[in-house]
Write a protein that holds these residues in place. Sequence first.
Motif, PDB file in Angstrom:
ATOM      1  N   LEU A 124       0.830  -1.207   0.000  1.00  0.00           N
ATOM      2  CA  LEU A 124       0.000   0.000   0.000  1.00  0.00           C
ATOM      3  C   LEU A 124       0.865   1.258   0.000  1.00  0.00           C
ATOM      4  N   ALA A 125       1.925   1.244   0.788  1.00  0.00           N
ATOM      5  CA  ALA A 125       2.816   2.406   0.822  1.00  0.00           C
ATOM      6  C   ALA A 125       3.482   2.612  -0.535  1.00  0.00           C
ATOM      7  N   GLY A 126       3.905   1.496  -1.148  1.00  0.00           N
ATOM      8  CA  GLY A 126       4.534   1.614  -2.457  1.00  0.00           C
ATOM      9  C   GLY A 126       3.585   2.152  -3.506  1.00  0.00           C
ATOM     10  N   LEU A 127       2.338   1.705  -3.492  1.00  0.00           N
ATOM     11  CA  LEU A 127       1.355   2.199  -4.453  1.00  0.00           C
ATOM     12  C   LEU A 127       0.992   3.662  -4.192  1.00  0.00           C
ATOM     13  N   ALA A 128       0.994   4.052  -2.919  1.00  0.00           N
ATOM     14  CA  ALA A 128       0.755   5.468  -2.609  1.00  0.00           C
ATOM     15  C   ALA A 128       1.846   6.335  -3.228  1.00  0.00           C
ATOM     16  N   GLU A 129       3.092   5.850  -3.179  1.00  0.00           N
ATOM     17  CA  GLU A 129       4.203   6.589  -3.773  1.00  0.00           C
ATOM     18  C   GLU A 129       4.034   6.710  -5.287  1.00  0.00           C
ATOM     19  N   LEU A 130       3.357   5.749  -5.894  1.00  0.00           N
ATOM     20  CA  LEU A 130       3.162   5.747  -7.342  1.00  0.00           C
ATOM     21  C   LEU A 130       1.917   6.508  -7.780  1.00  0.00           C
ATOM     22  N   GLY A 131       1.214   7.109  -6.814  1.00  0.00           N
ATOM     23  CA  GLY A 131       0.083   7.954  -7.171  1.00  0.00           C
ATOM     24  C   GLY A 131      -1.278   7.340  -6.980  1.00  0.00           C
ATOM     25  N   TYR A 132      -1.356   6.169  -6.402  1.00  0.00           N
ATOM     26  CA  TYR A 132      -2.652   5.552  -6.137  1.00  0.00           C
ATOM     27  C   TYR A 132      -3.195   6.062  -4.800  1.00  0.00           C
ATOM     28  N   GLU A 133      -4.511   6.142  -4.687  1.00  0.00           N
ATOM     29  CA  GLU A 133      -5.130   6.662  -3.465  1.00  0.00           C
ATOM     30  C   GLU A 133      -5.147   5.569  -2.395  1.00  0.00           C
ATOM     31  N   VAL A 148      -8.854  -5.361  -1.691  1.00  0.00           N
ATOM     32  CA  VAL A 148      -9.078  -3.931  -1.576  1.00  0.00           C
ATOM     33  C   VAL A 148      -8.776  -3.319  -2.942  1.00  0.00           C
ATOM     34  N   VAL A 149      -9.489  -2.252  -3.283  1.00  0.00           N
ATOM     35  CA  VAL A 149      -9.321  -1.591  -4.574  1.00  0.00           C
ATOM     36  C   VAL A 149      -8.842  -0.166  -4.353  1.00  0.00           C
ATOM     37  N   LEU A 150      -7.791   0.226  -5.068  1.00  0.00           N
ATOM     38  CA  LEU A 150      -7.217   1.569  -4.985  1.00  0.00           C
ATOM     39  C   LEU A 150      -7.497   2.312  -6.284  1.00  0.00           C
ATOM     40  N   ARG A 151      -7.967   3.545  -6.177  1.00  0.00           N
ATOM     41  CA  ARG A 151      -8.157   4.382  -7.354  1.00  0.00           C
ATOM     42  C   ARG A 151      -6.804   4.855  -7.894  1.00  0.00           C
ATOM     43  N   ARG A 152      -6.816   5.160  -9.185  1.00  0.00           N
ATOM     44  CA  ARG A 152      -5.670   5.825  -9.803  1.00  0.00           C
ATOM     45  C   ARG A 152      -6.167   7.152 -10.362  1.00  0.00           C
ATOM     46  N   PRO A 153      -6.006   8.243  -9.606  1.00  0.00           N
ATOM     47  CA  PRO A 153      -6.559   9.534 -10.026  1.00  0.00           C
ATOM     48  C   PRO A 153      -6.121   9.959 -11.424  1.00  0.00           C
ATOM     49  N   ILE A 193      -0.102   0.769 -18.514  1.00  0.00           N
ATOM     50  CA  ILE A 193       0.362   1.678 -17.460  1.00  0.00           C
ATOM     51  C   ILE A 193       0.586   0.911 -16.166  1.00  0.00           C
ATOM     52  N   TRP A 194      -0.351   0.001 -15.847  1.00  0.00           N
ATOM     53  CA  TRP A 194      -0.209  -0.776 -14.621  1.00  0.00           C
ATOM     54  C   TRP A 194       1.037  -1.662 -14.676  1.00  0.00           C
ATOM     55  N   CYS A 195       1.343  -2.234 -15.831  1.00  0.00           N
ATOM     56  CA  CYS A 195       2.554  -3.046 -15.950  1.00  0.00           C
ATOM     57  C   CYS A 195       3.793  -2.217 -15.607  1.00  0.00           C
ATOM     58  N   GLY A 196       3.818  -0.984 -16.085  1.00  0.00           N
ATOM     59  CA  GLY A 196       4.936  -0.103 -15.762  1.00  0.00           C
ATOM     60  C   GLY A 196       4.972   0.242 -14.290  1.00  0.00           C
ATOM     61  N   ASP A 197       3.773   0.513 -13.711  1.00  0.00           N
ATOM     62  CA  ASP A 197       3.713   0.825 -12.282  1.00  0.00           C
ATOM     63  C   ASP A 197       4.159  -0.372 -11.450  1.00  0.00           C
ATOM     64  N   ARG A 244      -3.071  10.580   1.172  1.00  0.00           N
ATOM     65  CA  ARG A 244      -3.143  10.957  -0.226  1.00  0.00           C
ATOM     66  C   ARG A 244      -1.913  10.415  -0.942  1.00  0.00           C
ATOM     67  N   PRO A 245      -1.958  10.341  -2.260  1.00  0.00           N
ATOM     68  CA  PRO A 245      -0.806   9.819  -2.985  1.00  0.00           C
ATOM     69  C   PRO A 245       0.491  10.500  -2.558  1.00  0.00           C
ATOM     70  N   GLY A 246       1.494   9.671  -2.310  1.00  0.00           N
ATOM     71  CA  GLY A 246       2.799  10.221  -1.965  1.00  0.00           C
ATOM     72  C   GLY A 246       3.030  10.383  -0.472  1.00  0.00           C
ATOM     73  N   ASP A 247       1.952  10.254   0.346  1.00  0.00           N
ATOM     74  CA  ASP A 247       2.117  10.396   1.794  1.00  0.00           C
ATOM     75  C   ASP A 247       2.852   9.191   2.335  1.00  0.00           C
ATOM     76  N   ARG A 248       3.967   9.379   2.994  1.00  0.00           N
ATOM     77  CA  ARG A 248       4.805   8.268   3.452  1.00  0.00           C
ATOM     78  C   ARG A 248       4.453   7.816   4.859  1.00  0.00           C
ATOM     79  N   ARG A 249       3.418   8.386   5.460  1.00  0.00           N
ATOM     80  CA  ARG A 249       3.147   8.062   6.834  1.00  0.00           C
ATOM     81  C   ARG A 249       2.259   6.825   6.975  1.00  0.00           C
ATOM     82  N   LEU A 250       1.962   6.161   5.880  1.00  0.00           N
ATOM     83  CA  LEU A 250       1.114   4.988   5.926  1.00  0.00           C
ATOM     84  C   LEU A 250       1.735   3.927   6.821  1.00  0.00           C
ATOM     85  N   ARG A 251       0.904   3.308   7.671  1.00  0.00           N
ATOM     86  CA  ARG A 251       1.385   2.242   8.548  1.00  0.00           C
ATOM     87  C   ARG A 251       0.554   0.983   8.261  1.00  0.00           C
TER      88      ARG A 251
END
Length: 251
Positions: A124-133, A148-153, A193-197, A244-251
């Motif tokens: 989840l933290a890695g996907l947040a860094e890639l811009g997923y919610e 669980v499903v994550l949006r890609r804004p 795009i997902w393959c690249g992500d 939000r995307p990019g937030d590193r505080r995810l635990r």
Amino acid sequence: RHIAELQLLQGAVSARSFQDALRTAEAEPDVQRRNLLLDGLVLDLGSAAATFRQQRDHLTHLQDLAHVLSTLDADNQSDLLGEVAAADASTPAARLLALADACQHAIDHYHQLQAASSRRAALLAGLAELGYEVHEGMETAWSDQGRVVLRRPASPGYGVELGGNAANGRLQVRAVAMNTERDRSRDRDVEAIWCGDFSRLKAQLNAQGSDLQVERALGVGEVPLKEVEAVAEPARSASDTSRRPGDRRLR
């Protein structure tokens, strides 16, 4: 010596019958019979001492496991820990071994849950860094619901689904669509795009010391994009801690 060892391991009561047998043997006037009685007594004492020594080892091992378990998961294992506390050197060996197995299983299960939680959090933290919610509570939802499903804004109407059993390390990730009325010609582009992500996600995890291996991968367009129900937006408030995307505080 054997009698003294029994007194030390099991108390004076356990050695009393052997002391009585020793006095009987020493009082035997026939030397040959006395020696036979003493030899038999030594054998019986040696066997009893070995049994009690093994029993003490089982009990010590059980208490060591219980100590570990109590530091890890005392609240959830209170019944088992209570059973261990009631055991002593007089408890049958089979019971001590069964309790030890139960403690080891509980310890292993705890570590499996912690490892699964770490895997979910890392993805989840890695996907947040890639811009997923990624929002607060997604890790728990994944654990409870199995997915669980994550949006890609950056790609409205699309996202990624995470599923599988994180406890055994085998997960499934795939691009998904959240709109049945979408322009389906975009599906292949979104999959690409997902393959690249995913490649970037794998590189992130590898840099952190995690080994992400692909057991089976489907090519872009090989199967229709899975459609899922749109993910509801979490309510916002002044105290909301959604990530939000990019937030590193995810635990």
